[in-house]
Design an enzyme around this catalytic site. Sequence first.
Site, mmCIF file in Angstrom:
data_model
loop_
_atom_site.group_PDB
_atom_site.id
_atom_site.type_symbol
_atom_site.label_atom_id
_atom_site.label_comp_id
_atom_site.label_asym_id
_atom_site.label_seq_id
_atom_site.Cartn_x
_atom_site.Cartn_y
_atom_site.Cartn_z
ATOM 1 N N GLY A 16 41.532 40.811 19.773
ATOM 2 C CA GLY A 16 41.438 39.359 19.629
ATOM 3 C C GLY A 16 42.180 38.700 20.789
ATOM 4 O O GLY A 16 42.483 39.347 21.811
ATOM 5 N N TRP A 49 36.523 32.889 15.878
ATOM 6 C CA TRP A 49 36.099 31.920 14.862
ATOM 7 C C TRP A 49 36.849 30.596 14.955
ATOM 8 O O TRP A 49 36.551 29.654 14.215
ATOM 9 C CB TRP A 49 36.317 32.497 13.460
ATOM 10 C CG TRP A 49 35.398 33.635 13.124
ATOM 11 C CD1 TRP A 49 34.490 34.243 13.968
ATOM 12 C CD2 TRP A 49 35.287 34.309 11.872
ATOM 13 N NE1 TRP A 49 33.840 35.250 13.306
ATOM 14 C CE2 TRP A 49 34.302 35.311 12.022
ATOM 15 C CE3 TRP A 49 35.914 34.166 10.647
ATOM 16 C CZ2 TRP A 49 33.940 36.157 10.983
ATOM 17 C CZ3 TRP A 49 35.565 35.004 9.601
ATOM 18 C CH2 TRP A 49 34.580 35.990 9.769
ATOM 19 N N GLN A 51 37.902 26.993 15.725
ATOM 20 C CA GLN A 51 36.975 25.882 15.975
ATOM 21 C C GLN A 51 37.653 24.735 16.708
ATOM 22 O O GLN A 51 37.203 24.287 17.752
ATOM 23 C CB GLN A 51 36.414 25.363 14.654
ATOM 24 C CG GLN A 51 35.521 26.354 13.943
ATOM 25 C CD GLN A 51 34.800 25.743 12.757
ATOM 26 O OE1 GLN A 51 34.931 24.561 12.466
ATOM 27 N NE2 GLN A 51 34.036 26.554 12.067
ATOM 28 N N GLY A 53 40.695 24.030 18.335
ATOM 29 C CA GLY A 53 41.235 24.144 19.688
ATOM 30 C C GLY A 53 42.657 24.630 19.677
ATOM 31 O O GLY A 53 43.094 25.281 18.730
ATOM 32 N N ARG A 287 49.193 20.518 6.654
ATOM 33 C CA ARG A 287 48.139 21.244 5.934
ATOM 34 C C ARG A 287 48.553 21.679 4.536
ATOM 35 O O ARG A 287 47.731 21.680 3.620
ATOM 36 C CB ARG A 287 47.751 22.499 6.713
ATOM 37 C CG ARG A 287 46.973 22.195 7.949
ATOM 38 C CD ARG A 287 46.603 23.476 8.641
ATOM 39 N NE ARG A 287 46.055 23.163 9.954
ATOM 40 C CZ ARG A 287 45.536 24.065 10.763
ATOM 41 N NH1 ARG A 287 45.485 25.319 10.409
ATOM 42 N NH2 ARG A 287 45.058 23.712 11.930
#
Length: 358
Positions: A16, A49, A51, A53, A287
């Site tokens: 990764g 995956w 998205q 940034g 979050r």
Amino acid sequence: MIKIEENTDVVIVGAGAAGLTSALQLAEAGRSVTVLSEAELDGICASAWAQGGIAAAVAMGDSAAAHGRDTVKAAAGTADRNVVRTLTRDAPDYIKILERYGVVFKRDEENGGFALNHEACHSRRRVLRAKAGDGFGKELMRALTSAAAQQENIRFVPFQSAVALVREFTPTLGALSGVMTHDRSKNAFCIYPAAAVILATGGIGALYSHTTNPAFATGRGIALAARAGAVLADMEFVQFHPTALALERDPAPLATEALRGDGALLVTQDGRRFMPSYHPRAELAPRDIVSRAVFAELSAGNRVFLDCRTLDTHEFPALRDACLAAGIDPQTAPGFARQSILRKNFAVPKPVRLPSAG
Ligand SMILES: Cc1cc2nc3c(=O)[nH]c(=O)nc-3n(C[C@H](O)[C@H](O)[C@H](O)COP(=O)(O)OP(=O)(O)OC[C@H]3O[C@@H](n4cnc5c(N)ncnc54)[C@H](O)[C@@H]3O)c2cc1C
């Protein structure tokens, strides 16, 4: 019979963003590197995956100190200040390094600087995105895999599942250290000897019943490190994406944080916006607070949706495609009209069998 492979200075498990950036930097420093991965070089990983940034204090008037303060706030004060200081201080330099490896960031058409997203808990726009809308991870991994493939010092070996770390003395080979793998293409076991091993095997999100993480993210690399005597820290901290498409798919397709940054609103089935009653920053609260608010609404018997009608969803092709495939046009469908667009990632551990020790 275990095959002993060619010796290199460093073996990296995982291809990764962490594995490949480590490999590139070591190769540039003149080290020989073997990168092992369960999949092919461009195979499934969380990095591809991503998205929204990547956050870095690159805007005029922004600073590492401000980025650091926001990061500590997002962590409810629990973050390790030294780690935060290092990450926020070095982030702009790493953006330059990623550009050198070929990552193309989206530019602001007016001033030519980086186009910056607003995301949860950042006090200003600070998230660099890819040219291709919400495909930041794809662009990141396209560039890193291509840069790694051009490096002579990097050898990439796919289909290798790391099953043990090796630190042994054998009468025939002498001192041996490295990684033992199960070669899935040959159904055989191999040892990749090296002076140093880097475990870059990603996270543990797939241990939970609802997740946006790839299925392999069950922490096997972390278990290998623990068995080899590594001291693990902060294992209780798991980040959940507060929003994902409720399509009964595992993993659930992410509805990126950047949607709320661009103005998408969390509402209940009757269109009631609920985040302002949970936090002054509403949809842009940290979050964990957004996740708990969604969970509280669901627990109270409500359904929860993301209303995206005020933003240009064409800027988010991954989300658009996933919605359209499910018969939802996120541009025109009031999120709360037809079917559940979002569901919280419930933090319910599912049973996972860890691999046996080598
Ligand atoms: C859907 C989604 C969206 C995200 N969006 C963002 C975002 O916008 N911005 C952001 O900053 N972060 C985002 N994140 C988080 C970010 O993607 C991860 O923190 C980051 O990619 C982790 O990189 P990594 O290299 O450590 O792990 P990964 O990219 O997951 O790579 C792990 C590698 O290890 C290999 N591996 C695992 N176990 C073994 C084993 N036993 N043997 C051999 N190989 C093994 C895998 O095959 C893979 O190659 C997102 C995460 C997800 C899931």
